[in-house]
Design a protein around this motif. Structure first.
Motif, short mmCIF file in Angstrom:
data_model
loop_
_atom_site.label_atom_id
_atom_site.label_comp_id
_atom_site.label_asym_id
_atom_site.label_seq_id
_atom_site.Cartn_x
_atom_site.Cartn_y
_atom_site.Cartn_z
N SER A 146 0.77 -1.27 -0.08
CA SER A 146 0.00 0.12 -0.06
C SER A 146 0.77 1.29 0.13
CB SER A 146 -0.78 0.06 1.23
OG SER A 146 -1.85 -0.99 1.33
N SER A 147 0.20 2.32 -0.42
CA SER A 147 0.90 3.55 -0.26
C SER A 147 1.11 4.06 1.02
CB SER A 147 -0.03 4.87 -0.71
OG SER A 147 0.71 5.94 -0.87
N HIS A 148 2.26 4.84 1.28
CA HIS A 148 2.72 5.24 2.54
C HIS A 148 2.85 4.11 3.57
CE1 HIS A 148 0.83 8.83 0.75
NE2 HIS A 148 1.20 9.83 1.54
N THR A 149 3.76 3.48 3.12
CA THR A 149 4.21 2.35 3.96
C THR A 149 5.71 2.15 3.90
OG1 THR A 149 3.85 0.61 2.19
CG2 THR A 149 2.02 0.81 3.77
N ILE A 150 6.19 1.59 5.02
CA ILE A 150 7.77 1.50 4.90
C ILE A 150 8.27 -0.10 5.04
CG2 ILE A 150 9.92 2.10 6.01
CD1 ILE A 150 8.43 4.52 7.09
N HIS A 151 9.09 -0.35 4.25
CA HIS A 151 9.36 -1.72 4.36
C HIS A 151 10.86 -2.06 4.58
CE1 HIS A 151 5.51 -2.29 2.92
NE2 HIS A 151 5.92 -1.44 2.10
N LEU A 152 11.42 -3.13 5.38
CA LEU A 152 12.74 -3.28 5.53
C LEU A 152 13.13 -4.52 4.69
CD1 LEU A 152 15.36 -3.10 7.54
CD2 LEU A 152 14.30 -4.83 9.09
N ILE A 174 24.22 -4.77 -1.29
CA ILE A 174 24.86 -3.22 -0.85
C ILE A 174 24.66 -2.86 0.38
CG2 ILE A 174 24.82 -0.90 -2.15
CD1 ILE A 174 24.15 -2.15 -4.94
N ASP A 175 23.36 -2.76 0.64
CA ASP A 175 23.17 -2.28 2.12
C ASP A 175 21.52 -2.88 2.54
OD1 ASP A 175 23.46 -0.94 4.46
OD2 ASP A 175 22.86 1.00 3.41
N GLU A 176 21.50 -2.86 3.74
CA GLU A 176 20.15 -3.06 4.43
C GLU A 176 19.66 -1.68 4.55
OE1 GLU A 176 18.62 -5.81 7.90
OE2 GLU A 176 19.58 -3.94 8.83
N VAL A 177 18.22 -1.55 4.07
CA VAL A 177 17.71 -0.15 3.59
C VAL A 177 16.28 -0.16 4.33
CG1 VAL A 177 19.36 0.29 1.67
CG2 VAL A 177 16.75 -0.96 1.46
N LEU A 178 15.60 0.79 4.23
CA LEU A 178 14.33 1.08 4.53
C LEU A 178 13.77 1.69 3.29
CD1 LEU A 178 14.08 2.53 8.08
CD2 LEU A 178 13.01 0.31 7.39
N VAL A 179 12.78 1.06 2.81
CA VAL A 179 11.86 1.69 1.50
C VAL A 179 10.47 2.28 1.86
CG1 VAL A 179 11.07 1.11 -0.83
CG2 VAL A 179 13.03 0.12 -0.03
N SER A 180 10.35 3.58 1.36
CA SER A 180 9.08 4.31 1.63
C SER A 180 8.43 4.36 0.38
CB SER A 180 9.22 5.73 2.32
OG SER A 180 10.08 5.67 3.40
N LEU A 181 7.16 3.97 0.48
CA LEU A 181 6.19 4.01 -0.89
C LEU A 181 5.19 5.10 -0.73
CD1 LEU A 181 5.62 -0.08 -1.59
CD2 LEU A 181 7.27 1.52 -2.36
N PHE A 182 5.11 5.82 -1.90
CA PHE A 182 4.24 6.80 -2.33
C PHE A 182 3.43 6.63 -3.48
CE2 PHE A 182 7.59 8.40 0.51
CZ PHE A 182 6.94 8.78 1.48
N ILE A 183 2.28 6.00 -3.54
CA ILE A 183 1.81 5.67 -4.82
C ILE A 183 0.98 6.91 -5.50
CG2 ILE A 183 0.26 3.97 -5.77
CD1 ILE A 183 1.04 1.86 -3.81
N ALA A 184 1.07 7.11 -6.57
CA ALA A 184 0.18 8.25 -7.35
C ALA A 184 -1.31 7.99 -7.06
CB ALA A 184 0.67 8.12 -8.88
N PRO A 185 -1.96 9.00 -6.80
CA PRO A 185 -1.41 10.58 -6.94
C PRO A 185 -1.01 10.95 -5.48
CG PRO A 185 -3.67 10.65 -7.06
CD PRO A 185 -3.29 9.02 -6.88
N LYS A 186 -0.73 10.10 -4.63
CA LYS A 186 -0.65 10.58 -3.23
C LYS A 186 0.74 10.62 -2.87
CE LYS A 186 -4.92 8.35 -1.54
NZ LYS A 186 -5.58 7.34 -0.71
N SER A 187 1.49 11.51 -3.50
CA SER A 187 2.85 11.78 -3.31
C SER A 187 3.30 13.39 -3.74
CB SER A 187 3.58 10.99 -4.41
OG SER A 187 3.58 11.24 -5.65
N PHE A 188 4.52 13.74 -3.47
CA PHE A 188 4.82 14.99 -3.44
C PHE A 188 4.57 15.44 -5.16
CE2 PHE A 188 8.31 18.05 -4.54
CZ PHE A 188 7.89 19.24 -4.09
#
Length: 460
Positions: A51-57, A67-81
Motif C-alpha cells: 500500500s501507499s505510505h508504507t515503509i519496508h525493511l 549493497i546495504d540494508e535499507v528502509l524503502v518508503s512507498l508513495f503511490i500516485a497520486p498521493k505523493s509530492f
C-alpha cells in the motif's frame, strides 16, 4: 531545458539528503516505474503489492552482492509530492553505498534528475502553482524565523490566493468585453464601464500594496546589509564583536586598524542582519587606509541601514552635526549610536538628548544597552506589517510581473478615460491577466520553467 515535457515519462533518481558522510542518506525516485524498478533490486516484501505510505525493511542487491540494508518508503500516485509513484530508499550514509545504489538504479532504467525536477514535476502535475513551487526553494534556504514564515505562507498559497482572486475578477470583465466584440453592430454593453473602473482601481490598490511590500520581503529573504560607520577608534570593531558575541574583528587602541571590511551575520528578532565593520571615516595620508575609507563610503551608499557610531569621550557636537548631514545626504536610514557612555561628559550627553533625542547610548566594550540598540534596529526594519499576516512579496520575478501588471491596469484606466474602442481595452486587460498568470504559472514557457527550476538543488 526544452525537454521538460518530453521527459515527463522518465523515472528520475537523485540523492535527497546533503552530500557527504552522515548517519543515513535518502535516495528518491519518481515516475511511473519507480516502484517496479526498485522492486527489481529490493529483497524483502514485493513492493508492487504494498500500500501507499508504507515503509519496508530489506536489502538492496546487485545480483548476489548485498549493497546495504535499507528502509524503502512507498508513495503511490497520486498521493505523493510529485503526484507520481515515488520511492525513497533510506540507506546508511556512506557515499560509496549511495553511489552504488544510484548507479544500480540507473542501469535498471532510471535517469539522474535535473536540478529541481521533482518540484517541477509536482508543478506540472498540478500539485501546486508556480509561486508555491518557488517557495519550496525559499523554504529550504530560509535561515531565519522571518524568511521561514514568509516561505511557509507562500508555499501554503497565501500569495497565490491573492493573485488568483485578482485574476478571477478581471477574467469576468475580460470575457464580457470580448463578448461585446462579437456584437459590435448591435451596440450592446455587457460590461459596465463604471464597474470596470471601480474594479481596476481596487486591483491597482492591491497590486501597489504588494509591490511596496517587496522592500520588506527582500530584507526578510536576503538579510539587511548594515554598515557600522564612524571615525577611527569609535569602537566599531568592538561593537561588531559584542553583537556577534565573538572576537571577529581586531580591536586596538591604534586608530585605523580596520582597513578593509569585516562582515558577519546575526539574527535579531528573526531577521538576518549582515553587519559590515568598515574603515574609519576620516581624512588620511596613508594610501591603504585612504582606499579603505573610500570603499567605506561606497558601502554606506549601498547599505539598507547604517549605524553611525561615535565615541562620547572623543567627539564634539560640531563633528556629530557634520557626520549627520553627510548621512542625511546619502538617503540611507541610519541610527545615531553614542558609544562609551560610561566615559562621556554629561554636557555632551545632555546636548545629544536635547538635539538628537533618538540617539542610542551604549557601551560596546562593557556590552551595555545592546538590547536597546537591537530593539531600535528592528523598529527601523518595520516588521509590523509582516507580523500581522499581510502577504509579502519576496521574489524578484513576482515583483517584476506585478510592476508590469500595474502598468497594464493603468493603461486600462487611461483607455476608459479616453473612451477607447473595446478591442484596445480588451488588449490591455489581457496583458494584465498575462502578467498575473506568469506569477502563478497559468502562463509559462519552457525557458521560464528551466530558469526557475535550474536554481533548485538536485534531489528537490
Amino acid at each position: 531545458m526544452p525537454q521538460i515535457h518530453s521527459q515527463k515519462e522518465d523515472t528520475i533518481i537523485a540523492l535527497a539528503t546533503p552530500q557527504g558522510v552522515g548517519a543515513i542518506a535518502v535516495i528518491r525516485l519518481s515516475g511511473k516505474d519507480a516502484i517496479r524498478l526498485t522492486n527489481q533490486v529490493f529483497f524483502g516484501k514485493n513492493l508492487e503489492q504494498q500500500s501507499s505510505h508504507t515503509i519496508h525493511l530489506g536489502t538492496v542487491r546487485d545480483g548476489e552482492k548485498v549493497i546495504d540494508e535499507v528502509l524503502v518508503s512507498l508513495f503511490i500516485a497520486p498521493k505523493s509530492f510529485t503526484k507520481e509513484n515515488v520511492v525513497e530508499i533510506s540507506t546508511h550514509g556512506s557515499s560509496y553505498i549511495v553511489n552504488q545504489v544510484i548507479k544500480l538504479m540507473i542501469r535498471k532504467g532510471a535517469r539522474p534528475a535535473l536540478p529541481g525536477e521533482f518540484t517541477q514535476r509536482a508543478f506540472l502535475n498540478g500539485q501546486f502553482d508556480l509561486a508555491q513551487a518557488e517557495a519550496v526553494a525559499d523554504l529550504i534556504h530560509s535561515d531565519s524565523e522571518a524568511s521561514h514564515q514568509a516561505a511557509m505562507n507562500q508555499m501554503r498559497g497565501g500569495f497565490s490566493g491573492e493573485i488568483a482572486g485578482l485574476r478571477t475578477e478581471l477574467i469576468h470583465f475580460a470575457s464580457m468585453i470580448e463578448l461585446e466584440l462579437d456584437f459590435t453592430e448591435e451596440d450592446v454593453e455587457f460590461a459596465s464601464r463604471d464597474d470596470l473602473r471601480v474594479l481596476v482601481e481596487k486591483l491597482l490598490r492591491v497590486v501597489e500594496n504588494l509591490i511596496s511590500s517587496f522592500d520588506l520581503g527582500n530584507v526578510i529573504k536576503n538579510g539587511v546589509p548594515t554598515v557600522i560607520a564612524g571615525k577611527p577608534n569609535a569602537g566599531k570593531s568592538t561593537l561588531l564583536n559584542a553583537l556577534l558575541n565573538e572576537e571577529k574583528a581586531i580591536v586596538s587602541e591604534i586608530a585605523g586598524t580596520t582597513r578593509d571590511f569585516i562582515e558577519d551575520e546575526i539574527n535579531i528578532g528573526g531577521v538576518i542582519f549582515r553587519f559590515i565593520d568598515t574603515a574609519g571615516l576620516r581624512e588620511t595620508t596613508d594610501t591603504i587606509e585612504a582606499m579603505g575609507v573610500s570603499r567605506t563610503r561606497e558601502k554606506m551608499k549601498a547599505a539598507s541601514l547604517i549605524l553611525y557610531l561615535f565615541d562620547l569621550g572623543d567627539t564634539d557636537m560640531v563633528e556629530i552635526h557634520r557626520d549627520v548631514n553627510l548621512l542625511e545626504n546619502l538617503g540611507v536610514p541610519f541610527l545615531k549610536v553614542a558609544n562609551k557612555m560610561d566615559k562621556g561628559n554629561h554636557q555632551l550627553i545632555n546636548e545629544l538628548k536635547d538635539i538628537f533625542p533618538d540617539t542610542i547610548f551604549i557601551s560596546s566594550g562593557k556590552r551595555e544597552n545592546l538590547d536597546g540598540l537591537k530593539k531600535k534596529i528592528l523598529e527601523l526594519v518595520n516588521l509590523d506589517k509582516f507580523k500581522t499576516g499581510n502577504t509579502i512579496v519576496t521574489n524578484i520575478r513576482h515583483y517584476d510581473s506585478l510592476n508590469r501588471t500595474r502598468e497594464s491596469l493603468l493603461d486600462v484606466l487611461n483607455g476608459l478615460e479616453q473612451e477607447v474602442t473595446n478591442d484596445f481595452l480588451a488588449m490591455d486587460i489581457r496583458r494584465s491577466l498575462h502578467y498575473l498568470g506568469e506569477i502563478t504559472g497559468e502562463i509559462t514557457t519552457d525557458d521560464l520553467l528551466a530558469n526557475i527550476f535550474s536554481k533548485f538543488c538536485i534531489g528537490k
